[in-house]
Enzyme design. Structure first.
Site, PDB file in Angstrom:
ATOM      1  N   GLN A  17     -24.438 -32.262   5.138  1.00 30.85           N
ATOM      2  CA  GLN A  17     -25.200 -32.631   6.339  1.00 30.85           C
ATOM      3  C   GLN A  17     -25.256 -31.476   7.320  1.00 30.85           C
ATOM      4  O   GLN A  17     -24.592 -30.450   7.161  1.00 30.85           O
ATOM      5  CB  GLN A  17     -24.538 -33.844   6.996  1.00 30.85           C
ATOM      6  CG  GLN A  17     -23.065 -33.610   7.354  1.00 30.85           C
ATOM      7  CD  GLN A  17     -22.371 -34.888   7.789  1.00 30.85           C
ATOM      8  OE1 GLN A  17     -21.896 -34.980   8.914  1.00 30.85           O
ATOM      9  NE2 GLN A  17     -22.288 -35.869   6.883  1.00 30.85           N
ATOM     10  N   HIS A  73     -26.047 -30.908  11.858  1.00 32.77           N
ATOM     11  CA  HIS A  73     -26.317 -31.499  13.166  1.00 32.77           C
ATOM     12  C   HIS A  73     -27.236 -30.570  13.955  1.00 32.77           C
ATOM     13  O   HIS A  73     -27.089 -29.348  13.903  1.00 32.77           O
ATOM     14  CB  HIS A  73     -25.029 -31.700  13.955  1.00 32.77           C
ATOM     15  CG  HIS A  73     -23.986 -32.471  13.224  1.00 32.77           C
ATOM     16  ND1 HIS A  73     -24.186 -33.736  12.746  1.00 32.77           N
ATOM     17  CD2 HIS A  73     -22.706 -32.143  12.868  1.00 32.77           C
ATOM     18  CE1 HIS A  73     -23.091 -34.172  12.140  1.00 32.77           C
ATOM     19  NE2 HIS A  73     -22.186 -33.221  12.201  1.00 32.77           N
ATOM     20  N   GLU A 104     -18.962 -29.128  16.699  1.00 34.45           N
ATOM     21  CA  GLU A 104     -17.684 -29.811  16.497  1.00 34.45           C
ATOM     22  C   GLU A 104     -16.613 -28.854  15.983  1.00 34.45           C
ATOM     23  O   GLU A 104     -16.912 -27.748  15.511  1.00 34.45           O
ATOM     24  CB  GLU A 104     -17.848 -30.982  15.525  1.00 34.45           C
ATOM     25  CG  GLU A 104     -18.401 -30.583  14.177  1.00 34.45           C
ATOM     26  CD  GLU A 104     -18.901 -31.780  13.365  1.00 34.45           C
ATOM     27  OE1 GLU A 104     -19.151 -32.847  13.945  1.00 34.45           O
ATOM     28  OE2 GLU A 104     -19.059 -31.633  12.143  1.00 34.45           O
ATOM     29  N   HIS A 124     -22.599 -28.449   6.327  1.00 34.52           N
ATOM     30  CA  HIS A 124     -21.175 -28.678   6.139  1.00 34.52           C
ATOM     31  C   HIS A 124     -20.924 -30.023   5.471  1.00 34.52           C
ATOM     32  O   HIS A 124     -21.799 -30.886   5.439  1.00 34.52           O
ATOM     33  CB  HIS A 124     -20.436 -28.627   7.478  1.00 34.52           C
ATOM     34  CG  HIS A 124     -20.873 -29.692   8.437  1.00 34.52           C
ATOM     35  ND1 HIS A 124     -21.998 -29.576   9.212  1.00 34.52           N
ATOM     36  CD2 HIS A 124     -20.349 -30.905   8.747  1.00 34.52           C
ATOM     37  CE1 HIS A 124     -22.144 -30.646   9.968  1.00 34.52           C
ATOM     38  NE2 HIS A 124     -21.151 -31.489   9.693  1.00 34.52           N
ATOM     39  N   ARG A 133     -28.536 -35.932   6.912  1.00 34.94           N
ATOM     40  CA  ARG A 133     -28.022 -35.790   5.551  1.00 34.94           C
ATOM     41  C   ARG A 133     -29.062 -35.095   4.675  1.00 34.94           C
ATOM     42  O   ARG A 133     -30.248 -35.399   4.752  1.00 34.94           O
ATOM     43  CB  ARG A 133     -27.730 -37.155   4.920  1.00 34.94           C
ATOM     44  CG  ARG A 133     -26.659 -37.967   5.570  1.00 34.94           C
ATOM     45  CD  ARG A 133     -26.320 -39.170   4.677  1.00 34.94           C
ATOM     46  NE  ARG A 133     -25.641 -40.203   5.443  1.00 34.94           N
ATOM     47  CZ  ARG A 133     -26.232 -41.284   5.945  1.00 34.94           C
ATOM     48  NH1 ARG A 133     -27.520 -41.482   5.755  1.00 34.94           N
ATOM     49  NH2 ARG A 133     -25.550 -42.168   6.634  1.00 34.94           N
TER      50      ARG A 133
END
Length: 314
Positions: A95, A97, A114, A172, A192
């Site tokens: 996936q 972001h 993150e 990642h 995804r």
């Protein structure tokens, strides 16, 4: 204001396991894939466990007491940080972001950068972290369409204590056999691109978001972050961005944390048996305890042997 423990909402995603029960997490579901330890996100809000505000969501508390978040949080329209424990019994989807600009334009919420701290890892565990080499957008699309994406990604073996900074736009995936603490932006937007052919509870393949992923993915290898040694006081800086500043302490007996008006502090206990004391409260700390310390609390003293992650806004 007094520090207080938080109760984490739990998620039963199909790839999850049951190790988080060892961290005190409770759910009626057979699986606990994630516990949202610090969350003001509408998809899962932390609930206050202690004191006069017990039973209220953290979101409601901060709406009434915005000063508890700290002055550094006033630059954000929404509470900036979300912290999770994630138990990957199986591989998570590959996936990506989006960044803030793309996410706000297309999803109506922040993007997601993150940080992962490896809490536990089975022998041979690995994660996916970017690509092996530079790749074009057309090559990325063909790899997805021809089911050869896993040949293009960079696989990284992991062990307990490893740290990974996952900037928005980085392809990642967490691999099976890994339990992580994730400190991230307050967002639940994920695109995804590969899901191992799995189906959801409805018997249908889970949705992929290929076109959006093609828009936002950085098509190059990731430069690994340099190891950060502990400082003279025993603190290890894990990573930081506008939305969080995270460090780790593994103490034998005692430390002091100063909490001024600029930011809240969140403590996530990973190991040990200890106690947090301020002038007006005493909170037991054990594996899995999540504590919100309001901005302006002052000196927090932690007694006992324990390991924890300390997150704030700077």
């Amino acid at each position: 204001m007094k520090p207080f423990r938080l109760i984490a909402p739990c998620k039963d995603y199909l790839w999850g396991g049951n190790k988080l029960r060892e961290y005190g997490k409770i759910s009626d579901s057979d699986i606990i894939a994630e516990s949202w330890e610090l969350s003001c996100h509408p998809d899962g809000e932390s609930v206050i466990a202690d004191g006069e505000n017990a039973g209220r969501t953290l979101t409601a508390f901060l709406a009434e007491h915005p000063e508890a978040a700290g002055t550094n949080c006033t630059r954000f329209e929404r509470f900036p940080t979300l912290i999770k424990l994630i138990d990957a019994r199986d591989n998570l989807s590959v996936q990506v972001h989006p960044d803030d600009a793309y996410a706000l334009a297309h999803e109506g919420e922040y993007g997601k950068t993150e940080l992962w701290y490896i809490v536990e890892a089975s022998p041979g565990a690995e994660l996916i972290y970017g690509f092996k080499e530079n790749i074009t957008k057309e090559e990325f699309r063909r790899a997805i369409e021809k089911n050869t994406l896993l040949e293009k990604v960079n696989r990284v073996p992991v062990k307990k204590g490893d740290v990974f900074f996952i900037e928005a736009g980085t392809l990642h995936a967490i691999g099976k056999g890994i339990l992580i603490a994730e400190i991230q932006q307050n967002s639940n937007t994920t695109y995804r691109v590969y899901d191992y052919g799995r189906v959801g509870a409805d018997g249908k393949p889970r949705a992929l978001h290929i076109e959006k992923a093609l828009d936002v993915t950085r098509l190059a290898p990731v430069t690994p972050a340099q190891d950060r040694p502990k400082n003279s006081s025993g603190w290890q800086l894990l990573g930081f961005c506008d939305y969080f500043f995270a460090s780790c302490m593994e103490q034998e007996d005692f430390c002091i944390i100063g909490v001024d008006d600029t930011s809240f502090v969140h403590l996530l206990i990973l190991e040990g048996d200890a106690v947090l004391k301020t002038e007006n409260v005493e909170i037991p700390l054990k594996k899995g305890t999540s504590v919100f310390v309001p901005a302006g609390t002052g000196a927090c003293r932690i007694y006992g042997k324990c390991k924890f992650i300390n997150t704030s806004i700077r």
